[in-house]
Enzyme design. Structure first.
Site, PDB file in Angstrom:
ATOM      1  N   HIS A   1     -12.704 121.134  13.951  1.00 41.26           N
ATOM      2  CA  HIS A   1     -13.888 120.384  13.547  1.00 41.26           C
ATOM      3  C   HIS A   1     -13.747 118.974  14.115  1.00 41.26           C
ATOM      4  O   HIS A   1     -12.679 118.372  14.052  1.00 41.26           O
ATOM      5  CB  HIS A   1     -13.985 120.348  12.022  1.00 41.26           C
ATOM      6  CG  HIS A   1     -15.022 119.400  11.513  1.00 41.26           C
ATOM      7  ND1 HIS A   1     -16.305 119.368  12.018  1.00 41.26           N
ATOM      8  CD2 HIS A   1     -14.971 118.445  10.549  1.00 41.26           C
ATOM      9  CE1 HIS A   1     -16.994 118.433  11.383  1.00 41.26           C
ATOM     10  NE2 HIS A   1     -16.209 117.852  10.491  1.00 41.26           N
TER      11      HIS A   1
ATOM     12  N   ASN B   1     -19.625 113.343  14.655  1.00 37.38           N
ATOM     13  CA  ASN B   1     -19.383 114.427  13.704  1.00 37.38           C
ATOM     14  C   ASN B   1     -20.711 115.146  13.448  1.00 37.38           C
ATOM     15  O   ASN B   1     -21.608 114.589  12.818  1.00 37.38           O
ATOM     16  CB  ASN B   1     -18.811 113.832  12.407  1.00 37.38           C
ATOM     17  CG  ASN B   1     -18.483 114.894  11.365  1.00 37.38           C
ATOM     18  OD1 ASN B   1     -18.874 116.053  11.495  1.00 37.38           O
ATOM     19  ND2 ASN B   1     -17.773 114.491  10.331  1.00 37.38           N
TER      20      ASN B   1
ATOM     21  N   CYS C   1     -19.031 120.617   6.377  1.00 38.98           N
ATOM     22  CA  CYS C   1     -18.378 120.590   7.698  1.00 38.98           C
ATOM     23  C   CYS C   1     -17.549 121.838   7.957  1.00 38.98           C
ATOM     24  O   CYS C   1     -17.240 122.157   9.104  1.00 38.98           O
ATOM     25  CB  CYS C   1     -17.516 119.340   7.839  1.00 38.98           C
ATOM     26  SG  CYS C   1     -18.484 117.832   7.813  1.00 38.98           S
TER      27      CYS C   1
HETATM   28  O1  UT7 Z   1     -16.489 115.850   8.510  1.00 41.27           O
HETATM   29  C1  UT7 Z   1     -16.247 115.640   7.150  1.00 41.27           C
HETATM   30  C2  UT7 Z   1     -14.967 115.005   6.963  1.00 41.27           C
HETATM   31  N1  UT7 Z   1     -15.046 113.594   7.236  1.00 41.27           N
HETATM   32  C3  UT7 Z   1     -14.015 113.023   7.796  1.00 41.27           C
HETATM   33  O2  UT7 Z   1     -13.106 113.701   8.190  1.00 41.27           O
HETATM   34  C4  UT7 Z   1     -13.964 111.521   7.862  1.00 41.27           C
HETATM   35  C5  UT7 Z   1     -12.618 111.075   7.372  1.00 41.27           C
HETATM   36  N2  UT7 Z   1     -12.401 109.643   7.413  1.00 41.27           N
HETATM   37  C6  UT7 Z   1     -12.375 108.931   8.553  1.00 41.27           C
HETATM   38  O3  UT7 Z   1     -12.634 109.450   9.616  1.00 41.27           O
HETATM   39  C7  UT7 Z   1     -11.970 107.493   8.480  1.00 41.27           C
HETATM   40  O4  UT7 Z   1     -11.474 107.222   7.188  1.00 41.27           O
HETATM   41  C8  UT7 Z   1     -13.092 106.497   8.831  1.00 41.27           C
HETATM   42  C9  UT7 Z   1     -13.388 106.570  10.330  1.00 41.27           C
HETATM   43  C10 UT7 Z   1     -14.324 106.822   8.021  1.00 41.27           C
HETATM   44  C11 UT7 Z   1     -12.653 105.054   8.520  1.00 41.27           C
HETATM   45  O5  UT7 Z   1     -11.425 104.757   9.136  1.00 41.27           O
HETATM   46  P1  UT7 Z   1     -10.247 104.075   8.299  1.00 41.27           P
HETATM   47  O6  UT7 Z   1      -9.191 103.754   9.245  1.00 41.27           O
HETATM   48  O7  UT7 Z   1      -9.917 105.010   7.166  1.00 41.27           O
HETATM   49  O8  UT7 Z   1     -10.932 102.752   7.799  1.00 41.27           O
HETATM   50  P2  UT7 Z   1     -11.158 102.256   6.312  1.00 41.27           P
HETATM   51  O9  UT7 Z   1     -12.188 103.088   5.626  1.00 41.27           O
HETATM   52  O10 UT7 Z   1      -9.828 102.129   5.673  1.00 41.27           O
HETATM   53  O11 UT7 Z   1     -11.787 100.834   6.583  1.00 41.27           O
HETATM   54  C12 UT7 Z   1     -11.074  99.822   7.261  1.00 41.27           C
HETATM   55  C13 UT7 Z   1     -11.927  98.587   7.318  1.00 41.27           C
HETATM   56  C14 UT7 Z   1     -12.599  98.226   5.996  1.00 41.27           C
HETATM   57  O12 UT7 Z   1     -12.540  96.826   5.868  1.00 41.27           O
HETATM   58  P3  UT7 Z   1     -11.450  96.170   4.871  1.00 41.27           P
HETATM   59  O13 UT7 Z   1     -11.767  96.739   3.524  1.00 41.27           O
HETATM   60  O14 UT7 Z   1     -10.117  96.621   5.396  1.00 41.27           O
HETATM   61  O15 UT7 Z   1     -11.735  94.722   5.017  1.00 41.27           O
HETATM   62  C15 UT7 Z   1     -14.021  98.631   6.196  1.00 41.27           C
HETATM   63  O16 UT7 Z   1     -14.933  97.845   5.463  1.00 41.27           O
HETATM   64  O17 UT7 Z   1     -13.001  98.769   8.266  1.00 41.27           O
HETATM   65  C16 UT7 Z   1     -14.230  98.389   7.663  1.00 41.27           C
HETATM   66  N3  UT7 Z   1     -15.303  99.189   8.242  1.00 41.27           N
HETATM   67  C17 UT7 Z   1     -15.927  98.856   9.387  1.00 41.27           C
HETATM   68  N4  UT7 Z   1     -15.773  97.823  10.229  1.00 41.27           N
HETATM   69  C18 UT7 Z   1     -16.552  97.788  11.321  1.00 41.27           C
HETATM   70  C19 UT7 Z   1     -15.813 100.357   7.796  1.00 41.27           C
HETATM   71  N5  UT7 Z   1     -16.764 100.780   8.640  1.00 41.27           N
HETATM   72  C20 UT7 Z   1     -16.855  99.880   9.637  1.00 41.27           C
HETATM   73  C21 UT7 Z   1     -17.644  99.784  10.802  1.00 41.27           C
HETATM   74  N6  UT7 Z   1     -17.443  98.717  11.615  1.00 41.27           N
HETATM   75  N7  UT7 Z   1     -18.554 100.716  11.145  1.00 41.27           N
END
Ligand code: UT7
Length: 324
Positions: A251, A281, A114
């Site tokens: 980005h 992204n 990225c």
């Molecule tokens: O470009 C390269 C760099 N990449 C990035 O910059 C991405 C960086 N990370 C992020 O953007 C975020 O961490 C995400 C968007 C990937 C996730 O957001 P988050 O607020 O960090 O969520 P999380 O990973 O802590 O997940 C929260 C909950 C989880 O459930 P539990 O464990 O709390 O019960 C996940 O299982 O959301 C759940 N979850 C979803 N729910 C519905 C994960 N993906 C989904 C989904 N729909 N698509």
């Protein structure tokens, strides 16, 4: 006198197929509301079958040549930042070179995931300042839809396909921060962070392309902290304060990362170019896409000070300060 690399043309290309969040609701345990609130993404484009990264890159490159009023043989080099090449080799950049009908110069790819476009800009700037090239086409192009695990809801809803291109051209400057062109760069990587964001396949390991795996929360934590630090370092190298910035073109991975970084830098969101809602992204393509879209909307004026910053797998991250 100092040689400065100036942007003299921009272009972009997005595949025709637009995929709204609702398409994922039908297949996965997810919702439009979750995707929007956690990432800011509303839709993304996916390449058609048979449409490859080099096709996207070539379309963006042609648009940039049109914008600059230049012909292919006016270019000395083509640099493509991508992690999703058509083939293991040759480089996508050589395919673009042939596609443009360019019969001279050289072409190569850069892989910093990225952060690829920031690394490519920095390398193209170095080629220009060393005198090795006068005009360089710098492209970010990706088909991340090809490395998604469609059963992994935590990643497959976040990425999209696209390409953006800029043409850098040598110009004369005074060496001061009032020059137009690239004023400062800051590049970093830390290979110890490999496991939080990777593709689990490759030529010499599995013999397959593999799928993207990400520990989202960990990547998020590193992103805001490292993007703020690299932006501050690049500004310091340019001898400028944050207040001097007219625009940030970050980005486009996640609206919350973009907001968090802007807030840490003390910059209002009115000065931040945001396209993540429409593109998702697109990895190395996201910054040149955002630059090209913002330019087409007439948002940049000559002399505007712009910061671009990116972070991704590696981890690799960096920033470029340029005056439009
Ligand atoms: O470009 C390269 C760099 N990449 C990035 O910059 C991405 C960086 N990370 C992020 O953007 C975020 O961490 C995400 C968007 C990937 C996730 O957001 P988050 O607020 O960090 O969520 P999380 O990973 O802590 O997940 C929260 C909950 C989880 O459930 P539990 O464990 O709390 O019960 C996940 O299982 O959301 C759940 N979850 C979803 N729910 C519905 C994960 N993906 C989904 C989904 N729909 N698509």
């Amino acid at each position: 006198m100092t040689t400065r690399s100036r942007i003299v043309g921009t272009g972009h290309y997005l595949p025709a197929r637009v995929v709204p969040n609702s398409e994922f609701e039908a297949r996965l345990d997810t919702s439009d509301e979750w995707i929007r609130s956690r990432s800011g993404i509303e839709r993304r484009h996916f390449a058609a079958e048979g449409e490859n990264t080099s096709d996207l890159a070539l379309a963006a490159a042609r648009a940039a040549l049109d914008d600059a009023g230049l012909a292919a043989d006016d270019l000395d080099a083509v640099v493509v930042a991508t992690s999703t090449p058509d083939l293991t080799f040759p480089a996508v950049a050589t395919m673009v070179q042939a596609g443009l009908g360019m019969t001279r110069g050289f072409a190569f790819d850069i892989q910093a995931v990225c952060a690829g476009f920031v690394f490519a800009l920095a390398n193209a700037d170095a080629l220009i300042r060393s005198g090795a090239a006068q005009r360089v086409m710098v492209i970010g192009a990706e088909t991340f839809s090809r490395i998604m695990d469609w059963d992994d809801r935590s990643t497959c809803v976040l990425f999209g396909d696209g390409a953006g291109a800029v043409i850098l051209q040598a110009g004369e400057g005074t060496g001061s921060a009032s020059d137009r062109g690239i004023l400062a760069v800051d590049l970093n990587s830390d290979g110890r962070l490999k496991d939080i964001l990777l593709v689990d396949g490759g030529v010499s390991s599995t013999g397959t392309a593999g799928h993207l795996r990400m520990q989202g929360r960990e990547v998020f934590r590193h992103a805001v902290e490292k993007l703020t630090a690299t932006a501050a370092k690049a500004l310091e190298r340019a001898g400028l304060e944050t207040d001097a910035l007219d625009w940030v073109v970050p980005h486009q991975a996640n609206l919350r990362i973009i907001r968090g970084t802007a807030q840490k830098l003390g910059l209002p969101m009115e000065r931040v170019v945001v396209t993540v809602q429409d593109h998702g992204n697109t990895s190395a393509a996201s910054i040149p896409l955002a630059l090209s879209v913002a330019k087409a909307e007439g948002r940049f004026r000559p002399g505007d000070l712009i910061l671009t910053e990116a972070i991704g797998g590696g981890m690799a991250w960096g920033a470029v300060i340029l005056r439009w």
